[in-house]
Every structure is written in structure tokens, then in C-alpha cells.
Design an enzyme around this catalytic site. Structure first.
Site, mmCIF file in Angstrom:
data_model
loop_
_atom_site.group_PDB
_atom_site.id
_atom_site.type_symbol
_atom_site.label_atom_id
_atom_site.label_comp_id
_atom_site.label_asym_id
_atom_site.label_seq_id
_atom_site.Cartn_x
_atom_site.Cartn_y
_atom_site.Cartn_z
ATOM 1 N N THR A 269 0.824 -1.213 0.000
ATOM 2 C CA THR A 269 0.000 0.000 0.000
ATOM 3 C C THR A 269 0.855 1.260 0.000
ATOM 4 O OG1 THR A 269 -1.572 1.264 1.359
ATOM 5 C CG2 THR A 269 -0.092 -0.188 2.522
ATOM 6 N N ASP A 270 0.272 2.366 -0.448
ATOM 7 C CA ASP A 270 0.980 3.643 -0.392
ATOM 8 C C ASP A 270 1.059 4.197 1.025
ATOM 9 O OD1 ASP A 270 -1.704 4.326 -0.083
ATOM 10 O OD2 ASP A 270 -1.730 5.820 -1.677
ATOM 11 N N GLU A 271 0.275 3.636 1.951
ATOM 12 C CA GLU A 271 0.260 4.176 3.310
ATOM 13 C C GLU A 271 1.581 3.966 4.042
ATOM 14 O OE1 GLU A 271 -3.305 3.823 5.626
ATOM 15 O OE2 GLU A 271 -4.450 3.184 3.888
ATOM 16 N N TYR B 171 -1.711 -0.234 11.120
ATOM 17 C CA TYR B 171 -1.851 -0.914 9.828
ATOM 18 C C TYR B 171 -0.666 -0.632 8.914
ATOM 19 C CZ TYR B 171 -3.112 -1.363 4.913
ATOM 20 O OH TYR B 171 -3.075 -1.640 3.581
ATOM 21 N N LYS C 164 2.325 -3.170 7.457
ATOM 22 C CA LYS C 164 2.583 -3.393 6.034
ATOM 23 C C LYS C 164 4.018 -2.999 5.670
ATOM 24 C CE LYS C 164 0.415 -4.645 3.107
ATOM 25 N NZ LYS C 164 0.317 -6.027 2.551
#
Length: 353
Positions: free
Chosen positions: A132-134, A158, A162
Site C-alpha cells: 500500500t501507499d500508506e 496498519y 505493512k
């Protein structure tokens, strides 16, 4: 044969459906079937000899070893993850166990399998990790979009979990030579998305005449990627990506959350007007912002375009239209996934705000 982990979830299910629509290579789907893993997402494949669902955990090394020995997949695509920021705030342990510990056990089992392959199969094998970009953190309004070279600065349990899984995948390539690929995507939307995420939540609440909750001032910016475009990008990276490399996948559609909600309301006004004739936008309600809410994400998808020739097929408008029409046509699916524990979750997350 390919093995997909987490293939009963939103992105994984769309990937399997797209994969089998495009080719006849069989798919084994290993999914723990937690709240967001829904076999009904893949009901259209019932009886299809090219598809098999196995309920299980990526951290169950004995099960994964058995599946690898039995089916000898040429590639593994790891979609399995706990993926909702709000849930990670309320209960981070599940995210640590699945996204970090589970990924570690999966990598260990895959490494042993890969080491035992004949040389030709070993060279052809791929492990593609979907992220993810997060992991990159938050951008200021005038910052350039996230590139693959950006430093990781996760701000939620989260995104931290990741980021950790991404680092493990990278380490297994550089330490053990495992042929890995990593993709970091922007915010996905489309069919079969569990209605805790913004777009399906707004559609679901609007049709039920419930408040449309907006965190803070609604000016958090995200890059919106239609899930079908994400699936085509993953197939492209699997086919031609350079080993050990990361590819950012984005839709080139930066929009603040409030604009997204107004777009949804306008589409619903047109496609399924309220009985009262009033606009859906009058249901918008502002709620207290969540802790650690990143202000802006944006993906620079230039690398995958330059190296592999991929770009999204959908605009924001065409992707949103497809999405709204799908939810309007699949109210039974929505009713099934929004029963019981889903309502308890909504009460827990929004009632105190």
C-alpha cells in the site's frame, strides 16, 4: 498454476476473477476467511475446474507447505492482509500477527519450496507481494507524489505492519535470492469492497437514508485507483517486473474525501433518486477525525509506465460510475456482508464521534 493468498477479499477476489477471465491458468486461493474474506465474492466460479478455495492462514506453515508440494505453483501472489486503518487503531494485534508474523512464515515456507525446485522452474518462479501507499506516510499539499525511492514513514498500526512486511520481502530477496516483486497501490475502489471503506460505506448509508460520516473537514486527499486497473497492473508486474523491484500503482486521480462523497451523492441522485426528491448530499455528517489520520497520499506511477508500459484504463468518473452501478445491482451481496458484526463495528467506530 498460481497460488493467491487472501483471494476472497476485495482486491484478491477481483484479481482472481480478472485472471480467469483473461486466461485458463488455474488458481489456488488460500484465504483465512475473516470478516472481509467472503467466498460469495467468487460465487461465479463455483464448479469451475480452474479454481479451488482453501480455507487457511498464511502463517500455517504445514498447510502452505502441503499446498505448494501438491500444486507446484509457478508464482505466489500475496494479497493476504488485515487492511483497515480504523480496525488497526482499535485492535492492532491482529495486524501484527497477520501482516508481519504471517508474512514471515509464508516467506520461510516459500523459500524452502523455491530452493527445492528444478533450475528452470526456480528461475521462472515469482513471489509478488501486494502492499500500500500508506507505508510512505503523509504528504504536504505541495509535495510531489510518492515515488518508489521515498522513505517509509508509516503513521498507523496498519501501515507500520505493512511496512514491516515489505521490508521482510525485500530482505528475503537480498539475503536468500528469493525472486520477489512488490507493488504499492493507492486507494482502491470497485465491486466487492467491504463497506467499511469510504466509497461502499457512503453508497450503503445513502441508500439506507443514514448519515454519511466524514472525518474531520473531509479534505484528506487520496489517489483513487479502480480495482480493475490495479489487477491489470499486477498482471503486468508479474509478467515483466524486474526482480527485487518495487512498483507504485496509482490512478492519477487525487481527490479530497469530501469531493468523492459529493460525486457519489450526485451519481446516486441521478441513478436512484431518494423518494423525497431531496439530494443525498444533505445526509453528509462531519464526525471527529480518527487518530493519526494522514492528510494526503498521492502515487507517482511513472516507473511502471516507463518500464512496463502500464497505465490505468479508467478515469475517476468512469470507474466511479461502474462502482455505483455495481452496488445498485448487487444489493443482496451488500445485505449479506452488512449483517451482524458489521453493524456492531459501525457502532463502535462512529457512535462516539
Amino acid at each position: 498454476m498460481i497460488l493467491v493468498t487472501g483471494g476472497a477479499g476485495f482486491i484478491g477476489a477481483n484479481f482472481i476473477l480478472d485472471w480467469l477471465a483473461a486466461c485458463d491458468e488455474p488458481v489456488i486461493n488460500l484465504d483465512k476467511l475473516t470478516y472481509a474474506g467472503n467466498p460469495e465474492n467468487l460465487a461465479s466460479l463455483q464448479g469451475d475446474a480452474r479454481y479451488r478455495l482453501v480455507q487457511g492462514d498464511i502463517g500455517d506453515s504445514a498447510l502452505v507447505e502441503k499446498l505448494l508440494a501438491e500444486h507446484q505453483p509457478r508464482a505466489i501472489l500475496n494479497f493476504a492482509a488485515e487492511s483497515h486503518v480504523d480496525r488497526s487503531i482499535h485492535g492492532p494485534e491482529d495486524f501484527i500477527q497477520t501482516n508481519i508474523v504471517g508474512t514471515f512464515h509464508l516467506l520461510e515456507t516459500v523459500r524452502a519450496y523455491w530452493n527445492g525446485l528444478e533450475e528452470e522452474a526456480k528461475v521462472a518462479f515469482r513471489f509478488l507481494h501486494v502492499s500500500t501507499d500508506e507505508v510512505y506516510g503523509s504528504l504536504a499539499p505541495n509535495d510531489p507524489p510518492f515515488a518508489e525511492s521515498n522513505r517509509y514513514e508509516p503513521n498507523s498500526p496498519y501501515s507500520a505492519s505493512k511496512a514491516s512486511s515489505d521490508y521482510l520481502v525485500r530482505a528475503y530477496h537480498h539475503t536468500y535470492g528469493l525472486p520477489v516483486l512488490t507493488t504499492n497501490c493507492s486507494n482502491n475502489y470497485g465491486p466487492y469492497q467491504f463497506p467499511e471503506k469510504l466509497i461502499p460505506l457512503i453508497i450503503h448509508n445513502a441508500l439506507a437514508e443514514k448519515p454519511l460520516p466524514i472525518y474531520g473537514d473531509g479534505q484528506q486527499v487520496r489517489d483513487w485507483l479502480y480495482v480493475g486497473d490495479h489487477c491489470s497492473a499486477i498482471r503486468t508486474v508479474l509478467k515483466g517486473g524486474r526482480l527485487g523491484e518495487t512498483y507504485n500503482i496509482g490512478g492519477w486521480n487525487e481527490k479530497p474525501n469530501l469531493e468523492v462523497v459529493h460525486t457519489l451523492c450526485a451519481m446516486l441522485d441521478r441513478l436512484q433518486p431518494r423518494a423525497s426528491g431531496a439530494p443525498y448530499a444533505e445526509l453528509i455528517t462531519y464526525v471527529k477525525d480518527r487518530p493519526g489520520h494522514d492528510r494526503r497520499y498521492a502515487i507517482d506511477a511513472g516507473k511502471i509506465a516507463r518500464e512496463l508500459g502500464w497505465k490505468p484504463a479508467e478515469t475517476f468518473e468512469t470507474g466511479m460510475e461502474k462502482t455505483v452501478r455495481w452496488y445498485l445491482a448487487n444489493t443482496e451481496w451488500v445485505a449479506h456482508v452488512t449483517s451482524g458484526s458489521y453493524r456492531q463495528w459501525l457502532d463502535r467506530n462512529y457512535s462516539a464521534r
